[in-house]
Design a protein around this motif. Structure first.
Motif, PDB file in Angstrom:
ATOM      1  N   UNK A 119     -27.352 -81.437 -29.616  1.00  0.00           N
ATOM      2  CA  UNK A 119     -27.602 -82.538 -30.573  1.00  0.00           C
ATOM      3  C   UNK A 119     -29.016 -82.466 -31.149  1.00  0.00           C
ATOM      4  N   UNK A 120     -29.978 -82.094 -30.314  1.00  0.00           N
ATOM      5  CA  UNK A 120     -31.352 -81.972 -30.828  1.00  0.00           C
ATOM      6  C   UNK A 120     -31.396 -80.889 -31.915  1.00  0.00           C
ATOM      7  N   UNK A 121     -30.729 -79.775 -31.662  1.00  0.00           N
ATOM      8  CA  UNK A 121     -30.720 -78.694 -32.664  1.00  0.00           C
ATOM      9  C   UNK A 121     -30.002 -79.135 -33.941  1.00  0.00           C
ATOM     10  N   UNK A 122     -28.899 -79.816 -33.768  1.00  0.00           N
ATOM     11  CA  UNK A 122     -28.139 -80.286 -34.930  1.00  0.00           C
ATOM     12  C   UNK A 122     -28.975 -81.249 -35.777  1.00  0.00           C
ATOM     13  N   UNK A 123     -29.808 -82.037 -35.101  1.00  0.00           N
ATOM     14  CA  UNK A 123     -30.628 -83.034 -35.806  1.00  0.00           C
ATOM     15  C   UNK A 123     -31.853 -82.426 -36.473  1.00  0.00           C
ATOM     16  N   UNK A 124     -32.169 -81.174 -36.128  1.00  0.00           N
ATOM     17  CA  UNK A 124     -33.403 -80.606 -36.704  1.00  0.00           C
ATOM     18  C   UNK A 124     -33.160 -80.202 -38.157  1.00  0.00           C
ATOM     19  N   UNK A 125     -34.088 -80.615 -39.064  1.00  0.00           N
ATOM     20  CA  UNK A 125     -33.868 -80.296 -40.480  1.00  0.00           C
ATOM     21  C   UNK A 125     -33.767 -78.801 -40.776  1.00  0.00           C
ATOM     22  N   UNK A 126     -34.305 -77.948 -39.908  1.00  0.00           N
ATOM     23  CA  UNK A 126     -34.217 -76.510 -40.171  1.00  0.00           C
ATOM     24  C   UNK A 126     -32.997 -75.862 -39.521  1.00  0.00           C
ATOM     25  N   UNK A 127     -32.211 -76.621 -38.780  1.00  0.00           N
ATOM     26  CA  UNK A 127     -30.985 -76.059 -38.173  1.00  0.00           C
ATOM     27  C   UNK A 127     -29.783 -76.747 -38.845  1.00  0.00           C
ATOM     28  N   UNK A 128     -29.401 -77.906 -38.311  1.00  0.00           N
ATOM     29  CA  UNK A 128     -28.511 -78.787 -39.045  1.00  0.00           C
ATOM     30  C   UNK A 128     -27.044 -78.409 -39.181  1.00  0.00           C
ATOM     31  N   UNK A 129     -26.651 -77.160 -38.879  1.00  0.00           N
ATOM     32  CA  UNK A 129     -25.238 -76.807 -39.000  1.00  0.00           C
ATOM     33  C   UNK A 129     -24.664 -76.587 -37.601  1.00  0.00           C
ATOM     34  N   UNK A 130     -23.463 -77.087 -37.375  1.00  0.00           N
ATOM     35  CA  UNK A 130     -22.969 -77.094 -35.991  1.00  0.00           C
ATOM     36  C   UNK A 130     -22.760 -75.702 -35.408  1.00  0.00           C
ATOM     37  N   UNK A 131     -22.330 -74.753 -36.239  1.00  0.00           N
ATOM     38  CA  UNK A 131     -22.041 -73.431 -35.677  1.00  0.00           C
ATOM     39  C   UNK A 131     -23.338 -72.750 -35.216  1.00  0.00           C
ATOM     40  N   UNK A 179     -43.291 -73.609 -43.199  1.00  0.00           N
ATOM     41  CA  UNK A 179     -42.057 -73.205 -42.512  1.00  0.00           C
ATOM     42  C   UNK A 179     -40.850 -74.000 -43.040  1.00  0.00           C
ATOM     43  N   UNK A 180     -41.122 -75.144 -43.645  1.00  0.00           N
ATOM     44  CA  UNK A 180     -40.047 -75.940 -44.271  1.00  0.00           C
ATOM     45  C   UNK A 180     -39.942 -75.586 -45.754  1.00  0.00           C
ATOM     46  N   UNK A 181     -41.083 -75.696 -46.447  1.00  0.00           N
ATOM     47  CA  UNK A 181     -41.060 -75.559 -47.903  1.00  0.00           C
ATOM     48  C   UNK A 181     -40.760 -74.122 -48.357  1.00  0.00           C
ATOM     49  N   UNK A 182     -40.979 -73.156 -47.442  1.00  0.00           N
ATOM     50  CA  UNK A 182     -40.701 -71.756 -47.817  1.00  0.00           C
ATOM     51  C   UNK A 182     -39.903 -71.087 -46.696  1.00  0.00           C
ATOM     52  N   UNK A 183     -38.990 -71.847 -46.103  1.00  0.00           N
ATOM     53  CA  UNK A 183     -38.276 -71.385 -44.907  1.00  0.00           C
ATOM     54  C   UNK A 183     -37.639 -70.008 -45.076  1.00  0.00           C
TER      55      UNK A 183
END
Ligand code: G6P
Length: 418
Positions: A386-398, A245-249
């Motif tokens: 903040x949890x969503x923003x910190x997740x490597x698969x989300x990471x963008x504020x919008x 889910x990360x390497x082939x997101x």
């Protein structure tokens, strides 16, 4: 011994019952207490459980409870496998992120956060309720997201808790099948967080056979990872299925947008399983249950129960308090590693230093899990964001802002603080 299953109305219960039958000489269970908030499901699952036990010559009585205290009283082990909101909530966890071009998965990414928000408060209540009547029982947490839930329980001061996932046992069996050996001869150097792990060595009778597995059988190893054989060979380790889910997101998201999410398949499987369980002629675990990801989890669960009750000191891959195991993580993080199990403790075994390719993602997701736990325990839109923003698969504020609003709206009935 009385064994209690909280979430006993789960379609996974026959998995445990099949394990009890298989290990009836090793594990002396006299009562199987099924607890659930859904009384009709409880009746169906109790019925099939009784028939399976009888057909397997197992003497345990099956009792049903909607009252937690009665279910937990006198139990030696309490297994918790609940799903707050059922499969409907899972479907929304998986489809909402996908509508924002993010992964639709029940434990990884935004869906996993929604699940954690719903589940952590319920798990804390359940374990407090169990402790009131039964301070000594071991609690096995099979409730997802296992890492965050286990961390919540340990942080709240509940010891005698072990977080269990079937992933390592599945790999152990997978490698054993490829090598054509008994799974008991295979041990794993398994490291990471729940649903974020890598097999770094595969010992067969003490010899590391992973290089051979990758050189000669990569095409058979790789399907269990969801990744191409060539990539697994290049990595030199075997990543968990959840790593694809990360390497082939982007690939996974595109596939999900075209074919739908796993919740839809699982809903169909569950409906059919419940129909079979209600059929009086069904006296064994249906073949269909093998199509669930947690198939065979009884192997891991019953082995673990055996060690907890006998204190045999054997090694099990578990979700446990980090301590100094991975020195780049907080001591109170929960890691998934081999641990020595006695009647009094589950203690992580030392692991070899973790390479940067792996350590970076582990640290990143641990920080997300910390924020996710904070949001689940204390509530608040800002904490969820903040949890969503910190997740490597989300990471963008919008995206994080949009997902926060959508997930909170969908979970209004499940979050007391909203
Ligand atoms: C694996 C994981 C479990 C997860 C399951 C999902 O067994 O270790 O944590 O619940 O897969 O399977 P499902 O059939 O629900 O997609």
């Amino acid at each position: 011994m009385k064994l209690t299953i909280v979430g006993g109305g789960s379609t996974y219960t026959p998995e445990i019952v099949a394990g009890l039958v298989r290990l009836r000489d090793a594990l002396d269970v006299t009562e199987l207490a099924l607890h659930d908030v859904a009384a009709e499901r409880l009746d169906v699952l109790a019925g099939v459980s009784r028939r399976m036990l009888r057909a397997g010559g197992h003497p345990a009585a099956v009792t049903t409870h909607t009252d937690l205290a009665a279910a937990a009283d006198g139990a030696g082990i309490v297994l918790v496998q609940l799903r707050v909101g059922g499969q409907d909530a899972r479907l929304s966890d998986e489809t909402i992120p996908l509508s924002c071009d993010c992964l639709g998965q029940e434990t990884t990414g935004a869906g996993g956060l929604a699940k954690a928000l719903r589940t952590v408060p319920v798990m804390l209540d359940v374990v407090e309720g169990v402790r009131k009547v039964n301070p000594d029982a071991w609690i096995i947490d099979f409730t997802n997201p296992v890492g965050i839930v286990t961390r919540a329980l340990l942080r709240a001061g509940h010891d005698r808790v072990a977080g269990l996932c079937s992933a390592a046992a599945v790999f152990q069996r997978h490698f054993a099948r490829i090598l054509d050996v008994d799974p008991a001869r295979i041990a794993l150097d398994h490291v990471g967080l729940n649903h974020l792990t890598w097999e770094r060595r595969v010992w067969l009778d003490g010899e590391d056979v992973l290089p051979r597995l990758l050189a000669e059988h990569a095409h058979r190893v790789a399907p269990a990872t969801g990744l191409p054989a060539g990539l697994v060979r290049r990595l030199g380790t075997v990543p968990s299925y959840y790593l694809h889910y990360y390497y082939a997101h982007d690939e996974v998201v595109a596939r999900q947008q075209e074919h739908g999410v796993r919740a839809q398949e699982v809903m169909a499987i569950e409906a059919e399983l419940l129909r079979q369980y209600a059929d009086e002629s069904v006296t064994a675990k249906p073949e269909l249950l093998t199509r669930r990801g947690g198939a065979h989890y009884s192997d891991a669960a019953l082995d673990l129960m055996n060690s907890l009750l006998s204190g045999d000191g054997r090694t099990h891959v578990l979700n446990v308090r980090n301590g100094s195991t991975l020195p780049f993580l907080p001591v109170d993080a929960v890691v998934e590693v081999p641990a020595a199990v006695t009647a009094d403790a589950v203690a992580p075994l030392p692991v070899d230093p973790v390479e940067p390719l792996v350590a970076g993602l582990i640290a990143h997701v641990t920080a997300y899990e910390d924020l996710a736990l904070d949001a689940a325990v204390h509530g608040g839109r800002d904490r969820v964001f903040k949890a969503l923003l910190a997740h490597p698969l989300i990471g963008q504020y919008a995206v994080a802002d949009e997902l926060t609003d959508l997930l909170l709206a969908a979970n209004r009935d499940h979050l007391a603080w909203l």
